[in-house]
Scaffold this active site. Structure first.
Site, short mmCIF file in Angstrom:
data_model
loop_
_atom_site.label_atom_id
_atom_site.label_comp_id
_atom_site.label_asym_id
_atom_site.label_seq_id
_atom_site.Cartn_x
_atom_site.Cartn_y
_atom_site.Cartn_z
N SER A 90 0.81 -1.21 0.00
CA SER A 90 0.00 0.00 0.00
C SER A 90 0.85 1.26 0.00
O SER A 90 2.00 1.27 0.45
CB SER A 90 -0.88 -0.04 1.24
OG SER A 90 -1.38 1.23 1.57
N TYR A 101 -0.72 -0.02 10.01
CA TYR A 101 -1.00 -0.74 8.76
C TYR A 101 0.17 -0.58 7.78
O TYR A 101 0.68 -1.56 7.24
CB TYR A 101 -2.30 -0.19 8.18
CG TYR A 101 -2.67 -0.64 6.79
CD1 TYR A 101 -3.24 -1.89 6.56
CD2 TYR A 101 -2.50 0.21 5.69
CE1 TYR A 101 -3.62 -2.28 5.28
CE2 TYR A 101 -2.88 -0.16 4.42
CZ TYR A 101 -3.44 -1.41 4.22
OH TYR A 101 -3.81 -1.78 2.95
N LYS A 133 2.73 -3.50 6.39
CA LYS A 133 2.94 -3.74 4.96
C LYS A 133 4.43 -3.60 4.62
O LYS A 133 4.98 -4.42 3.87
CB LYS A 133 2.11 -2.77 4.12
CG LYS A 133 0.60 -3.01 4.18
CD LYS A 133 0.18 -4.26 3.41
CE LYS A 133 -1.33 -4.41 3.34
NZ LYS A 133 -1.75 -5.68 2.72
N1 LIG Z 1 -8.60 -1.30 -1.52
C1 LIG Z 1 -7.56 -0.48 -1.51
O1 LIG Z 1 -7.67 0.73 -1.71
C2 LIG Z 1 -6.19 -1.04 -1.25
C3 LIG Z 1 -5.08 -0.20 -1.42
C4 LIG Z 1 -3.82 -0.70 -1.16
C5 LIG Z 1 -3.68 -2.01 -0.74
N2 LIG Z 1 -4.75 -2.81 -0.56
C6 LIG Z 1 -4.53 -4.18 -0.12
O2 LIG Z 1 -5.09 -5.07 -1.06
C7 LIG Z 1 -5.56 -6.24 -0.39
C8 LIG Z 1 -7.02 -6.49 -0.71
O3 LIG Z 1 -7.74 -5.30 -0.42
P1 LIG Z 1 -9.33 -5.25 -0.43
O4 LIG Z 1 -9.68 -3.84 -0.71
O5 LIG Z 1 -9.87 -6.35 -1.26
O6 LIG Z 1 -9.61 -5.50 1.13
P2 LIG Z 1 -10.78 -6.37 1.79
O7 LIG Z 1 -10.83 -5.99 3.22
O8 LIG Z 1 -12.02 -6.25 0.98
O9 LIG Z 1 -10.22 -7.86 1.65
C9 LIG Z 1 -9.30 -8.42 2.55
C10 LIG Z 1 -9.75 -9.84 2.83
O10 LIG Z 1 -8.84 -10.46 3.74
C11 LIG Z 1 -9.59 -11.31 4.58
N3 LIG Z 1 -8.87 -11.60 5.81
C12 LIG Z 1 -8.64 -10.76 6.86
N4 LIG Z 1 -8.00 -11.39 7.84
C13 LIG Z 1 -7.79 -12.67 7.42
C14 LIG Z 1 -7.18 -13.81 8.01
N5 LIG Z 1 -6.64 -13.76 9.23
N6 LIG Z 1 -7.15 -14.95 7.30
C15 LIG Z 1 -7.71 -15.01 6.08
N7 LIG Z 1 -8.31 -13.97 5.47
C16 LIG Z 1 -8.34 -12.80 6.14
C17 LIG Z 1 -10.87 -10.53 4.84
O11 LIG Z 1 -11.91 -11.40 5.28
C18 LIG Z 1 -11.13 -9.90 3.49
O12 LIG Z 1 -12.01 -10.70 2.73
C19 LIG Z 1 -5.30 -6.02 1.08
O13 LIG Z 1 -4.07 -6.63 1.40
C20 LIG Z 1 -5.18 -4.53 1.20
O14 LIG Z 1 -4.38 -4.18 2.30
C21 LIG Z 1 -6.02 -2.36 -0.83
#
Ligand SMILES: NC(=O)c1ccc[n+]([C@@H]2O[C@H](COP(=O)([O-])OP(=O)(O)OC[C@H]3O[C@@H](n4cnc5c(N)ncnc54)[C@H](O)[C@@H]3O)[C@@H](O)[C@H]2O)c1
Ligand SMILES: NC(=O)c1ccc[n+]([C@@H]2O[C@H](COP(=O)([O-])OP(=O)(O)OC[C@H]3O[C@@H](n4cnc5c(N)ncnc54)[C@H](O)[C@@H]3O)[C@@H](O)[C@H]2O)c1
Lengths: 326, 326
Positions: free
Chosen positions: B127, B151, B155
């Site tokens: 991120s 966070y 990361k």
């Molecule tokens: N959406 C954004 O703007 C953005 C930006 C930068 C990075 N990211 C990263 O991209 C990835 C996906 O993002 P997203 O927007 O789909 O987030 P999201 O929260 O929709 O998805 C994350 C998933 O991880 C699962 N999870 C959490 N803890 C867990 C565990 N202990 N074991 C198994 N599963 C677990 C959750 O149930 C969820 O379904 C994440 O790593 C997030 O940090 C997202």
């Protein structure tokens, strides 16, 4: 103030102990108590005005970090580490001591903070090994951290955790990226960087030394007393001035192997220089090629950290210590 | 090739699943098998040519990481994470899932590598939160990582571990620092960044949206389909081209809130724009002020990663999806 040194039996730990006891102060405070911990039993220093406690303990053993801070030291010098070569050779040991050990310490402090508001200063010794190629000739304070070793990775991860816990107010931390310490006393060791010290120390003691790299190799050095000086200076510093950036690359002397040799010649003559045997080792040369050559340490200098005056001064310090010891 | 998605029930995980199944390939290989794991039971996709396995499992539970890779997937998409606000509110949960979860996964792979030479591709979603103030207006690929949140710290630590394990040959990893995803579908959530999507999504659905920061605030965005595109592109990439630097900041669209609003006006008219209510929140503004505004993503672009064409294109994608869904 109560000071705790973790890794007190090591090269820097022993010097720091001596320096603290000699000054009788830590930062602006009198040194009331000194706790020395290392997996190797630390020597109790003579002449300490405050209470001294020494303990042989493995920081990564269950409960060891809690025990270490049980006396609520106002400042913690965290020097305990597995060095570079060992962390590369034994991955699990390196991550256990250098990463988990640091995390166990910081988490023990975090829990103590939650329990009774404890919030010590923590001085963590990091390393230039957090930097990796490609590198510019002079590395600025904003340059990216991309370690080329497991040791550097573990130090970089420790820096991040310390910065986050500082930001959250559990502790007040600083990570000091020490230059390569030269002239490192003692026997030659297996550290890849060992020859930087070896080509000075060994010839001055009348012994041969091997030089595995070309004379043009340039690197970043500080004397053992400069290293101790950095730690003492940090003890008196207001870390609030660091903001979020809790890691500092420290001032040093940038010198080539050729410059090292000329500094040796000045004190030991051609006789000493003749004891250096060139034995090129491509594997060593390839590793060293990826190491930093010099830094622009504006932030550290603005905060009052000062380096050795020159490589000649580094050698002079070694000669004085050597003669005092002999 | 067998693909594993950890965090498959999340916003990006569901889209990635759909995209993989739709293309029937992963990188240059046919998609033979797909394993979907999330702490929330993932839906099994329809129409997948290969074997599909779905599992509700907590990555941090004992043995879960070993079970996850038991089928030796050739590529692992590691998306499982606790998001920013939650990691800040619940320190232990954030470190457990985002740091320990990642480490458990990489260590399970390391042990499998030692046992049978297993060496998968690992695509880790990092991120922009790894960056912290002070920041230049445009951040280059060499800029230092100094997170201003737990966070971001987690990361950044995950990135370091992944890079070290890649260097040592246990796996072949890449960390993709995704831009802030916009327009994020679904209900408004508590993420500090939520309003960036909210001021587009809510008015287009005829609902009011709150804008807590000045119109001059600038940030770095990618659409959900661009995010999926980055992951698919990474699947086909030779990570050897990354050298030691396994982390990439990805291309995005740099836009101000004012530019967002003009893009909204083009599709929703003044009626939509009128649904935005300015309710300045200094606390939010102070956090957002520390966020990056724009990046020079030369490395990622040279490796073929491409961004959305404009903020208008980002809005157009959302409108098309919204209409298809409605
Ligand atoms: N959406 C954004 O703007 C953005 C930006 C930068 C990075 N990211 C990263 O991209 C990835 C996906 O993002 P997203 O927007 O789909 O987030 P999201 O929260 O929709 O998805 C994350 C998933 O991880 C699962 N999870 C959490 N803890 C867990 C565990 N202990 N074991 C198994 N599963 C677990 C959750 O149930 C969820 O379904 C994440 O790593 C997030 O940090 C997202
Ligand atoms: N010497 C250098 O050139 C240099 C350069 C940069 C950083 N550093 C760092 O400075 C610190 C001190 O360096 P040094 O040169 O004195 O190293 P050293 O090896 O002499 O001292 C480290 C000490 O840590 C102790 N230790 C190791 N594992 C431990 C454990 N599990 N529990 C408790 N103690 C443990 C060792 O017994 C040793 O006494 C280290 O953190 C090192 O990484 C040193």
């Amino acid at each position: 103030m109560h000071a705790l040194i973790l890794g007190a039996a090591g090269m820097i730990g022993r010097r720091l102990t001596k320096a603290l006891v000699a000054s009788g102060t830590v930062g602006d405070h009198p040194l009331d108590a000194l706790t020395l911990i290392d997996v190797v039993q630390p020597d109790a220093p003579a002449g300490c005005a405050g209470t001294v406690r020494t303990e042989a303990a493995d920081l990564t053993a269950p409960g060891a970090a809690d025990t270490a801070i049980a006396g609520r030291p106002g400042i913690v010098f965290h020097l305990a580490a597995v060095v570079s070569g060992e962390a590369e050779a034994n991955l699990e040991l390196g991550y256990r001591v250098n990463l988990d050990g640091t995390r166990l310490l910081l988490d023990a402090i975090r829990r103590a903070h939650a329990a009774d508001g404890y919030r010590p200063k923590v001085v963590f010794t990091s390393s230039l090994a957090v930097f990796g190629p490609p590198l510019p000739p002079v590395i600025g304070d904003d340059w990216i951290v991309t370690p080329a070793s497991s040791y550097g990775t573990q130090k970089a991860m420790g820096e991040l955790l310390l910065a986050d816990y500082s930001r959250r107010g559990f502790l007040d931390g600083i990570s000091l990226r020490l230059p390569t310490i030269c002239v490192r006393p003692g026997k030659p060791n297996k550290a890849v960087s060992g020859f930087f010290s070896g080509i000075i120390r060994e010839p001055l003691a009348g012994r041969p030394a091997i030089l595995p790299v070309p004379d043009t190799v340039r690197h970043w050095f500080a004397s053992p007393s400069a290293a101790t000086g950095f730690l003492l200076h940090a003890a008196g510093l207001d870390f609030g001035r660091l903001g979020l950036r809790r890691s500092l690359t420290l001032p040093g002397v940038s010198a080539t192997v050729a410059e090292e040799i000329e500094a040796l010649r000045k004190v030991g003559g051609d006789k000493a220089v003749a004891l250096i045997r060139r034995d090129p080792d491509d594997a060593v040369a390839r590793i060293i090629e990826t190491w930093p050559e010099a830094f622009a340490t504006d932030r550290a200098r603005a905060l009052g950290f000062t380096a050795d005056a020159s490589f000649d001064a580094i050698v002079a310090e070694h000669v004085a210590e050597f003669q005092a010891g002999a």
